[in-house]
Design a protein around this motif. Sequence first.
Motif, PDB file in Angstrom:
ATOM      1  N   ASP A 181      -2.611   0.248  -4.306  1.00  0.00           N
ATOM      2  CA  ASP A 181      -1.786  -0.958  -4.225  1.00  0.00           C
ATOM      3  C   ASP A 181      -0.842  -0.976  -5.418  1.00  0.00           C
ATOM      4  O   ASP A 181      -1.281  -0.867  -6.576  1.00  0.00           O
ATOM      5  CB  ASP A 181      -2.659  -2.209  -4.234  1.00  0.00           C
ATOM      6  N   TYR A 215       5.503   7.472   2.295  1.00  0.00           N
ATOM      7  CA  TYR A 215       4.066   7.245   2.457  1.00  0.00           C
ATOM      8  C   TYR A 215       3.761   5.885   1.831  1.00  0.00           C
ATOM      9  O   TYR A 215       2.995   5.752   0.880  1.00  0.00           O
ATOM     10  CB  TYR A 215       3.266   8.318   1.731  1.00  0.00           C
ATOM     11  N   GLU A 256       4.434   1.226   2.444  1.00  0.00           N
ATOM     12  CA  GLU A 256       4.877   0.142   3.315  1.00  0.00           C
ATOM     13  C   GLU A 256       6.344  -0.198   3.099  1.00  0.00           C
ATOM     14  O   GLU A 256       7.011  -0.702   4.009  1.00  0.00           O
ATOM     15  CB  GLU A 256       3.994  -1.086   3.081  1.00  0.00           C
ATOM     16  N   THR A 270      -3.115   4.941   6.001  1.00  0.00           N
ATOM     17  CA  THR A 270      -4.357   5.188   5.252  1.00  0.00           C
ATOM     18  C   THR A 270      -5.037   6.496   5.641  1.00  0.00           C
ATOM     19  O   THR A 270      -5.975   6.924   4.975  1.00  0.00           O
ATOM     20  CB  THR A 270      -5.343   4.023   5.470  1.00  0.00           C
ATOM     21  N   GLU A 271      -4.562   7.139   6.708  1.00  0.00           N
ATOM     22  CA  GLU A 271      -5.119   8.431   7.122  1.00  0.00           C
ATOM     23  C   GLU A 271      -4.120   9.562   6.870  1.00  0.00           C
ATOM     24  O   GLU A 271      -4.051  10.537   7.618  1.00  0.00           O
ATOM     25  CB  GLU A 271      -5.533   8.386   8.590  1.00  0.00           C
ATOM     26  N   VAL A 317       0.359   5.820  -0.392  1.00  0.00           N
ATOM     27  CA  VAL A 317      -0.520   6.973  -0.566  1.00  0.00           C
ATOM     28  C   VAL A 317       0.149   7.867  -1.589  1.00  0.00           C
ATOM     29  O   VAL A 317       1.307   8.268  -1.426  1.00  0.00           O
ATOM     30  CB  VAL A 317      -0.734   7.722   0.761  1.00  0.00           C
ATOM     31  N   GLN A 360      -4.581   9.516  -2.493  1.00  0.00           N
ATOM     32  CA  GLN A 360      -5.267   8.246  -2.726  1.00  0.00           C
ATOM     33  C   GLN A 360      -4.442   7.094  -2.155  1.00  0.00           C
ATOM     34  O   GLN A 360      -3.216   7.079  -2.275  1.00  0.00           O
ATOM     35  CB  GLN A 360      -5.464   8.002  -4.223  1.00  0.00           C
ATOM     36  N   VAL A 361      -5.120   6.135  -1.545  1.00  0.00           N
ATOM     37  CA  VAL A 361      -4.475   4.892  -1.138  1.00  0.00           C
ATOM     38  C   VAL A 361      -4.504   3.950  -2.341  1.00  0.00           C
ATOM     39  O   VAL A 361      -5.550   3.749  -2.965  1.00  0.00           O
ATOM     40  CB  VAL A 361      -5.202   4.249   0.047  1.00  0.00           C
ATOM     41  N   LYS A 395       0.831  -1.185   0.000  1.00  0.00           N
ATOM     42  CA  LYS A 395       0.000   0.000   0.000  1.00  0.00           C
ATOM     43  C   LYS A 395       0.880   1.254   0.000  1.00  0.00           C
ATOM     44  O   LYS A 395       1.899   1.315   0.690  1.00  0.00           O
ATOM     45  CB  LYS A 395      -0.912   0.004   1.232  1.00  0.00           C
TER      46      LYS A 395
END
Length: 350
Positions: A19, A129, A131, A328-329, A4, A16-17, A2
Amino acid sequence: MKVVLYRTHGGLDVLQVADVPVPEPGPDEVLVRVAACGLNHLDVLQRRGPSLIPGFTLPHVAGMDVAGTVAAVGPAGTGRAGHPTALAEGARVVVNPAVPCDRCESCAAGADGRCPSVGVIGATLAGGYAEYVLVPAANVHPVPDEVDLVDAAVVPTIWMTAWHALIEIGKVRLGETVLIHAAGSGVSTALIQLAKASGARVVATVGSDAKADYARGLGADFVVNSTTGDVVAAVREVTGGRGADLVLDHVGPATWNTGIYSLAPRGRLVFFGNTTGNRAEFDLVYAYHFGLQLLGSDPYDRREFAAMLDAYWASTFRTPIDSEFPLTEAGAAQERMESRQATGKIVLRP
C-alpha cells in the motif's frame, strides 16, 4: 493504493503487494486509474536482474502497457499538454510508455526515440502494476468508445515494437517473404498481421504444434515447428531456394543463425530482443559474401506511436489475450509468462 513491487532482484517470491500513497499530478501530468495492464517479457527480465535499461532503480513497479481512465489532471506547465480530448477527468486513455526529456537536441529534432535521458513507464518509472499510475499528459491517447480498455492495454509495446521493426527499420515491401520467429509471442502476433497488411508473404515459426493453428489464424502463410522441423530448409522450399527477404528476430542467440541462413542474398535481418541471451556468433564470410544486412531496431519516436494507434483503431487487427489475473496475483501472471505456454497477451486487472 495497492501496487505490486519488488525491492530486490530475484524469483517470483520478490514480488510484493504493498500500500502506497496515491500520487498527485504535477504540471503537465495526469493520474490514470488503471483498468488493465499488459505484461511484457521485460517485466520478467528486469525482475530477475540485472536491470536492462539505464535509470532503473529499486524498489520498482513494473508494467509498461496501461489503459484506464483519467482520475486527475495537473496544472499546465511547460506546454507538454498532450491530447486535449484525452485530458478531461473520466476520459478513456491508453499510455505511450516512452517519456523523452523534450529538452535535448534529439527531442528538438523530432527524434525523441534517441533521447539520452528517456524514461520508460514500467521500466525506469513506476508502471501499471498498480491501481493508479502517474504519466505525462503528452503520453496519453484517447481510446475509441467501441474499444474495450482491456483490449487497448495490450496494444502499446508489442504493436509499437513490431511497427518500428517491420516498417521503419525493415522497410517491408509488397510481395516480400518475411520470416517471423516465435509466432505465439505478443510481438510476433503483431508482426504477422502487420506483414500481411503490407502485402508480404509470412513464414512463422512455433515451438509446438499446438501453436501452429494460432499462427495460421493470424494470417501466416506457412508455419514451421522449430523443435521438430528444419526452418532454413522450409524457407528455402517456400521461396524456390532463394530465401527470405526479411527476418524479424526478437529471440536472440537461439534463432540467430537460423535467421542468417534463411536470408536471400542482400536480405535484411532486423533484431530487437534478447530473451535467450545477449551474444550471438555467426560466420562473417557468409554474411558479407551474400551482402546480408543486420539492422538493430532502435527506440521509436513519439510521432510513430500516434500513427500506429491511428492505424490500429482503423484496422481489423486484433491482439488475442491469453489470460487475465487480478493485480494481487501478479506473480502467477509472470509465472504464466515464464512458462512460455501463453499464446497472446497476459493481462493484470486491478
